[in-house]
Motif scaffolding. Structure first.
Motif, PDB file in Angstrom:
ATOM      1  N   MET A 124      44.301  28.242  50.759  1.00 26.54           N
ATOM      2  CA  MET A 124      44.413  27.850  49.326  1.00 26.54           C
ATOM      3  C   MET A 124      43.234  28.508  48.350  1.00 26.54           C
ATOM      4  O   MET A 124      43.622  29.254  47.521  1.00 26.54           O
ATOM      5  N   ILE A 125      41.969  28.398  48.970  1.00 26.08           N
ATOM      6  CA  ILE A 125      40.767  28.846  48.228  1.00 26.08           C
ATOM      7  C   ILE A 125      41.019  30.668  48.252  1.00 26.08           C
ATOM      8  O   ILE A 125      40.789  31.095  47.317  1.00 26.08           O
ATOM      9  N   HIS A 126      41.578  31.093  49.258  1.00 23.53           N
ATOM     10  CA  HIS A 126      41.579  32.508  49.313  1.00 23.53           C
ATOM     11  C   HIS A 126      42.740  33.205  48.417  1.00 23.53           C
ATOM     12  O   HIS A 126      42.817  34.070  47.749  1.00 23.53           O
ATOM     13  N   ARG A 127      43.765  32.332  48.390  1.00 25.03           N
ATOM     14  CA  ARG A 127      44.696  32.752  47.463  1.00 25.03           C
ATOM     15  C   ARG A 127      44.344  32.777  45.859  1.00 25.03           C
ATOM     16  O   ARG A 127      44.414  33.315  44.958  1.00 25.03           O
ATOM     17  N   LEU A 128      43.626  31.566  45.788  1.00 21.01           N
ATOM     18  CA  LEU A 128      43.044  31.323  44.415  1.00 21.01           C
ATOM     19  C   LEU A 128      41.888  32.596  44.029  1.00 21.01           C
ATOM     20  O   LEU A 128      42.195  33.087  42.953  1.00 21.01           O
ATOM     21  N   LEU A 129      41.335  32.798  44.855  1.00 21.00           N
ATOM     22  CA  LEU A 129      40.341  34.004  44.524  1.00 21.00           C
ATOM     23  C   LEU A 129      40.918  35.405  44.594  1.00 21.00           C
ATOM     24  O   LEU A 129      40.530  36.229  43.530  1.00 21.00           O
ATOM     25  N   THR A 130      41.943  35.352  45.310  1.00 20.78           N
ATOM     26  CA  THR A 130      42.925  36.570  45.140  1.00 20.78           C
ATOM     27  C   THR A 130      43.569  36.752  43.722  1.00 20.78           C
ATOM     28  O   THR A 130      43.455  37.769  43.076  1.00 20.78           O
ATOM     29  N   THR A 131      43.941  35.485  43.164  1.00 22.73           N
ATOM     30  CA  THR A 131      44.848  35.557  41.836  1.00 22.73           C
ATOM     31  C   THR A 131      43.541  35.829  40.765  1.00 22.73           C
ATOM     32  O   THR A 131      43.759  36.516  39.765  1.00 22.73           O
ATOM     33  N   ILE A 132      42.386  35.201  40.988  1.00 23.45           N
ATOM     34  CA  ILE A 132      41.308  35.472  39.836  1.00 23.45           C
ATOM     35  C   ILE A 132      41.047  37.007  40.123  1.00 23.45           C
ATOM     36  O   ILE A 132      40.750  37.650  38.838  1.00 23.45           O
ATOM     37  N   GLY A 133      40.784  37.630  41.293  1.00 23.12           N
ATOM     38  CA  GLY A 133      40.549  38.897  41.395  1.00 23.12           C
ATOM     39  C   GLY A 133      41.809  39.989  40.436  1.00 23.12           C
ATOM     40  O   GLY A 133      41.220  40.640  39.924  1.00 23.12           O
ATOM     41  N   GLU A 134      42.759  39.659  40.932  1.00 18.93           N
ATOM     42  CA  GLU A 134      43.944  40.365  40.310  1.00 18.93           C
ATOM     43  C   GLU A 134      44.141  40.187  38.727  1.00 18.93           C
ATOM     44  O   GLU A 134      44.218  41.073  37.992  1.00 18.93           O
ATOM     45  N   TYR A 135      43.594  38.753  38.290  1.00 17.17           N
ATOM     46  CA  TYR A 135      43.605  38.674  36.802  1.00 17.17           C
ATOM     47  C   TYR A 135      42.528  39.542  36.138  1.00 17.17           C
ATOM     48  O   TYR A 135      42.730  40.194  35.114  1.00 17.17           O
ATOM     49  N   PHE A 136      41.310  39.720  36.582  1.00 16.17           N
ATOM     50  CA  PHE A 136      40.243  40.706  35.953  1.00 16.17           C
ATOM     51  C   PHE A 136      40.439  42.018  36.164  1.00 16.17           C
ATOM     52  O   PHE A 136      40.381  42.915  35.379  1.00 16.17           O
ATOM     53  N   ILE A 137      41.242  42.491  37.246  1.00 14.69           N
ATOM     54  CA  ILE A 137      42.009  43.889  37.404  1.00 14.69           C
ATOM     55  C   ILE A 137      42.743  44.150  36.183  1.00 14.69           C
ATOM     56  O   ILE A 137      42.637  45.218  35.773  1.00 14.69           O
ATOM     57  N   PHE A 138      43.696  43.066  36.039  1.00 17.49           N
ATOM     58  CA  PHE A 138      44.516  43.261  34.839  1.00 17.49           C
ATOM     59  C   PHE A 138      43.990  43.290  33.740  1.00 17.49           C
ATOM     60  O   PHE A 138      44.405  44.311  32.836  1.00 17.49           O
ATOM     61  N   LEU A 139      43.014  42.697  33.440  1.00 17.81           N
ATOM     62  CA  LEU A 139      42.272  42.757  31.998  1.00 17.81           C
ATOM     63  C   LEU A 139      41.527  44.096  31.760  1.00 17.81           C
ATOM     64  O   LEU A 139      41.747  44.535  30.797  1.00 17.81           O
TER      65      LEU A 139
END
Length: 247
Positions: A1-16
């Motif tokens: 759960m935490i790993h998935r959340l951190l992965t999504t946050i990282g993908e979001y900032f790469i997207f930005l």
């Protein structure tokens, strides 16, 4: 759960980082920006004005019902209504409304382009699809949403004013006295600051969930729901943080 959340946050900032890169052609960028501003602003004015008038009417009526003591001056109704409308109701409630209206449209538009492989075609042509598709929407949202919030404040106060005239819960002059009592420009700055932050969250999160779709029409529906839920959650959290910082 935490790993998935951190992965999504990282993908979001790469997207930005991809989205906020220099546009390929400024002429096309400004054309898309004007189109997005027109679609977001004109398309949302009716629903924003209706909801704002109703919201102003309700808050004025409820305030008048709660203040029945002869020890409390009647202008308090206008003062409390104005403070609630300007500082909380319009910036937050209208932003949540726009998440469902504009945010879902952004997710569906970008997601459908991903599903139909139009984004892949842009990448093959050597165009940065994130900047080409997302950046105009984000900038347009940062311009349009604060304007919509200002219009919302006007219509909400108008709704309260009409309620006072129709119901006679307080006199029109007492209500106007309350509206103008101890007015601070900082309250408007506070409301517009929240509108800017909420607009950025709504546009970028909705674009992110549409951009990262991997599948067909079913995934598009899930992405729209996720974009709305996550944007709304972040807006509520940021509302608390901004209030603590600015007030």
């Amino acid at each position: 759960m935490i790993h998935r959340l951190l992965t999504t946050i990282g993908e979001y900032f790469i997207f930005l980082r991809q989205a906020f890169s220099r546009p390929e052609k400024w002429r096309i960028f400004f054309k898309k920006l004007i189109d997005e501003m027109d679609a977001m602003g004109i398309g949302s004015m009716l629903i924003v004005s209706i909801v704002s008038i109703a919201m102003g009417s309700v808050i004025t009526t409820q305030t008048a019902m709660q203040i029945e003591s002869s020890w409390i001056p009647h202008w308090t109704v206008g003062f409390v209504s104005r403070t609630s409308i300007v500082m909380e109701l319009c910036p937050t409630i209208i932003s949540l409304l726009l998440v469902g209206n504009l945010g879902s449209r952004i997710t569906a538009e970008i997601g459908s382009m991903r599903v139909t492989e139009q984004i892949d075609a842009l990448e093959v042509m050597g165009i940065n699809p994130a900047a080409h598709l997302v950046l105009p929407k984000v900038i347009a949202s940062l311009i349009v949403n604060p304007v919509l919030i200002v219009f919302s404040i006007f219509f909400a106060i108008l709704g309260g004013y009409l309620t006072v005239i129709i119901t006679g819960c307080v006199s029109m002059y007492d209500f106007i006295d309350g509206l103008t009592y101890c007015f601070r420009v900082y309250d408007i700055i506070y409301a517009i600051t929240k509108a800017f932050v909420f607009a950025f969250v709504m546009s970028t999160v909705s674009s992110f969930y549409g951009y990262r779709i991997d599948g067909g029409a079913l995934e598009l529906g899930k992405a729209s729901t996720q974009g709305i839920v996550v944007s709304s959650f972040l807006i509520l959290i940021l509302n608390v943080l901004i209030t603590q910082i600015m007030l």
